[in-house]
Design an enzyme around this catalytic site. Sequence first.
Site, PDB file in Angstrom:
ATOM      1  N   ASP A 126       5.912 -20.073 -10.771  1.00 55.05           N
ATOM      2  CA  ASP A 126       6.419 -20.247  -9.405  1.00 55.05           C
ATOM      3  C   ASP A 126       7.270 -21.498  -9.268  1.00 55.05           C
ATOM      4  O   ASP A 126       7.485 -21.969  -8.157  1.00 55.05           O
ATOM      5  CB  ASP A 126       5.265 -20.360  -8.385  1.00 55.05           C
ATOM      6  CG  ASP A 126       4.703 -19.011  -8.037  1.00 55.05           C
ATOM      7  OD1 ASP A 126       5.231 -18.001  -8.514  1.00 55.05           O
ATOM      8  OD2 ASP A 126       3.716 -18.968  -7.262  1.00 55.05           O
ATOM      9  N   CYS A 181       0.562   4.577  -9.398  1.00 53.69           N
ATOM     10  CA  CYS A 181       0.336   4.971  -7.997  1.00 53.69           C
ATOM     11  C   CYS A 181       0.268   6.479  -7.772  1.00 53.69           C
ATOM     12  O   CYS A 181      -0.545   6.944  -6.964  1.00 53.69           O
ATOM     13  CB  CYS A 181       1.434   4.392  -7.109  1.00 53.69           C
ATOM     14  SG  CYS A 181       1.440   2.590  -7.098  1.00 53.69           S
ATOM     15  N   CYS A 184      -0.702   8.183  -4.300  1.00 54.60           N
ATOM     16  CA  CYS A 184      -1.488   7.260  -3.464  1.00 54.60           C
ATOM     17  C   CYS A 184      -0.570   6.472  -2.518  1.00 54.60           C
ATOM     18  O   CYS A 184       0.532   6.073  -2.891  1.00 54.60           O
ATOM     19  CB  CYS A 184      -2.260   6.294  -4.357  1.00 54.60           C
ATOM     20  SG  CYS A 184      -3.175   5.035  -3.444  1.00 54.60           S
ATOM     21  N   CYS A 187      -2.208   1.404   0.158  1.00 54.89           N
ATOM     22  CA  CYS A 187      -1.779   0.055   0.553  1.00 54.89           C
ATOM     23  C   CYS A 187      -0.795   0.126   1.721  1.00 54.89           C
ATOM     24  O   CYS A 187      -0.834  -0.710   2.631  1.00 54.89           O
ATOM     25  CB  CYS A 187      -1.187  -0.708  -0.628  1.00 54.89           C
ATOM     26  SG  CYS A 187       0.168   0.155  -1.442  1.00 54.89           S
ATOM     27  N   CYS A 191      -1.752  -1.683   5.326  1.00 56.57           N
ATOM     28  CA  CYS A 191      -1.065  -2.929   5.701  1.00 56.57           C
ATOM     29  C   CYS A 191      -0.973  -3.011   7.226  1.00 56.57           C
ATOM     30  O   CYS A 191      -0.353  -2.160   7.868  1.00 56.57           O
ATOM     31  CB  CYS A 191       0.331  -2.972   5.086  1.00 56.57           C
ATOM     32  SG  CYS A 191       1.247  -4.425   5.631  1.00 56.57           S
ATOM     33  N   CYS A 206       5.112  -9.646   6.413  1.00 54.03           N
ATOM     34  CA  CYS A 206       3.916  -9.778   5.564  1.00 54.03           C
ATOM     35  C   CYS A 206       3.090 -10.996   5.987  1.00 54.03           C
ATOM     36  O   CYS A 206       3.600 -12.116   6.086  1.00 54.03           O
ATOM     37  CB  CYS A 206       4.341  -9.900   4.103  1.00 54.03           C
ATOM     38  SG  CYS A 206       2.975 -10.216   2.999  1.00 54.03           S
ATOM     39  N   CYS A 240      -6.622  -0.988  -2.917  1.00 52.26           N
ATOM     40  CA  CYS A 240      -6.035  -0.303  -4.077  1.00 52.26           C
ATOM     41  C   CYS A 240      -7.141   0.262  -4.982  1.00 52.26           C
ATOM     42  O   CYS A 240      -8.066  -0.460  -5.353  1.00 52.26           O
ATOM     43  CB  CYS A 240      -5.167  -1.291  -4.851  1.00 52.26           C
ATOM     44  SG  CYS A 240      -4.408  -0.539  -6.302  1.00 52.26           S
TER      45      CYS A 240
END
Length: 347
Positions: A126, A181, A184, A187, A191, A206, A240
């Site tokens: 990061d 995924c 699916c 998520c 959210c 977010c 998940c």
Amino acid sequence: MNSDQVRAIAHELGFGAVGIGPSVPKRPEAHQAWIEAGCHGEMSWMETHRDVASDPDLVLPGAIRAICVLDRYPGVEPEEVPDRFGRIARYARGKDYHVHTLKRLREFGERLMSSYPGGAFRACVDTVPLLERDLASSAGLGRIGKHTLLIEPGKGSWAVLGVLLTTLPFEMDSPLIEDPCGTCTRCIEACPTDAITPWEVDARRCISYLTLEHRSAIPLPFHEGMGDWLAGCDICQEVCPHNQPTTARSKTPKAEALMPTKMGFDLLEVLGWSEEDRRDAFSGSALKRVKFDAIRRNALILLTNKACEGDSVARKILEEQLCTIESDEQAPDLLRQTAEMCRSRMV
Ligand code: SF4
Ligand code: SF4
């Protein structure tokens, strides 16, 4: 160039997994389009350094490989959240990974440098805007899910990533091909702020971004969705299927430094903090860069959520807090604007 020694050193340094891939990301154009659309919100450094994301040469001239590592942290465990409490995201519940993962990654580079003196290495956790998930996926560590996080087969997404760029042509791993995924959409449905479209998260919606990176007032439509998330949000990972607790997952080794010491903070305590209290509370944690007014802003919104859910104690305390802010001419704009929005929810 044989990569056995790379793997052996990564293992000795305690990384959960290591993979070697190209230094150039697979989908830089998707990232550029995301920035063009303004999805990075107030993270202006992403825009300023947008070229770095697609051109690792700007980080390490001559870089041709990305040695990708991950450190796992504990994921979903049953947790009892006390009354009027703000949770923090799980990656931030232990020590600061920016420090601990980076320190070991630098050591990784130094040890490789002593074996391969002609090579150059640059450790990134990061610290520069590389597309770590994209690189880790190309290096075979996992696949990116619709929530945009890297999913390790059989282990899930509870991990932080680090990248060691190098100019040396180490033998590469093959990327995984299995789509994690399928049909699916858990998520996306879970959210609370509708931030996810498949394989893309709009940071402006977010909770993780809003509570940690957004410096201005959080727009009112997102307040309720913040629920009890004081700093960060784990909802898309919690739901998940790859992250559900299993014996095998619970036995997967975790990075010692990332073991949790704190689930979050009492909201009243946060609202009463001085700047020094904030520093003490976040010392050694990945949250240390979260600003004083921002964390109080978040706590005020969470207390309002509690009051709106029918918590009479929260309502009484909130009323006092709002009156104090409203009558204080020295109160920062961020808190005044937030208080105004919280007040509007109380009528
Ligand atoms: S972290 Fe929370 S707000 Fe952000 S995409 Fe995931 S569920 Fe949505
Ligand atoms: S919740 Fe479902 S759609 Fe979302 S990342 Fe996990 S497997 Fe993929």
